[in-house]
Design an enzyme around this catalytic site. Structure first.
Site, short mmCIF file in Angstrom:
data_model
loop_
_atom_site.label_atom_id
_atom_site.label_comp_id
_atom_site.label_asym_id
_atom_site.label_seq_id
_atom_site.Cartn_x
_atom_site.Cartn_y
_atom_site.Cartn_z
N ARG A 71 4.34 -2.98 3.59
CA ARG A 71 5.06 -3.51 4.69
C ARG A 71 5.90 -4.78 4.50
NH1 ARG A 71 0.74 -0.69 6.54
NH2 ARG A 71 -0.34 -2.75 6.97
N GLU A 108 -13.59 -6.46 0.77
CA GLU A 108 -14.87 -6.46 1.45
C GLU A 108 -15.89 -5.90 0.44
OE1 GLU A 108 -16.89 -5.34 5.46
OE2 GLU A 108 -14.92 -4.96 5.56
#
Length: 184
Positions: A71, A108
């Site tokens: 994006r 993560e």
């Protein structure tokens, strides 16, 4: 959503903020997804977004607008054109042809990389790194490190949205972060 780094009395900020759709439990339960596709469907809000970034960077001698996949590719090119800078895509691995330089960063669960073409930037150039959103800050931090490794002065990171509860700004250390909308 409330404005973070821009004057909250600016009508453009409320227009941008109200054009961002929040989708609960996407892509998994507990996530409030900040969907910018609705901002892109609103030409006025989209133009306001670009204008606010251009106003900030037009007189700062920026040579490079580095857009983070995917994006950042939406917001970066019109900003670059408006301020007379080149646009450099920062891509996921194996997406750029030719010789690349990469920077690994921690997710993560595991790691990922961001890449750019060798020679896309030159030592001493001044850059702003653009993305739609900062969450944990890992991708932006990797983009900054990659540019700085080749001698670029990263002036600032710029995002449309910040998720402050994830403390991504902290990962950037002393690097400045400019955001239009802070989700709260």
């Amino acid at each position: 959503m409330a404005s973070s780094d821009v004057n909250t009395r600016d009508d453009r900020i409320s227009r941008i903020s109200s054009s961002i759709r929040v989708i609960p439990d996407f892509p998994k339960p507990g996530i409030l997804f900040q969907d910018i596709t609705t901002l892109l469907l609103d030409p006025t809000a989209f133009q306001d977004t670009i204008d606010l970034f251009v106003e900030r960077y037009k007189d700062r001698n920026i040579n490079v607008v580095a857009g983070v996949e995917a994006r950042g590719f939406i917001f970066g090119p019109p900003i670059a054109l408006a301020i007379g800078a080149k646009f450099v895509p920062m891509r996921k691995p194996k997406k750029l042809p030719g010789e690349v330089i990469s920077e690994e960063y921690t997710l993560e669960y595991g790691t990922d990389k961001i890449e750019m073409h060798v020679g896309a930037v030159q030592p001493g150039e001044r850059a702003v790194v653009v993305d739609d959103l900062i969450a944990t800050g890992g991708t932006l931090k990797a983009a900054v490190r990659l540019l700085e490794r080749v001698g670029v002065d990263v002036v600032e990171c710029a995002c449309v949205i910040e998720l402050p509860e994830l403390k991504g700004r902290d990962k950037l250390g002393d690097k400045s972060l400019f955001v239009l909308v802070s989700s709260t």
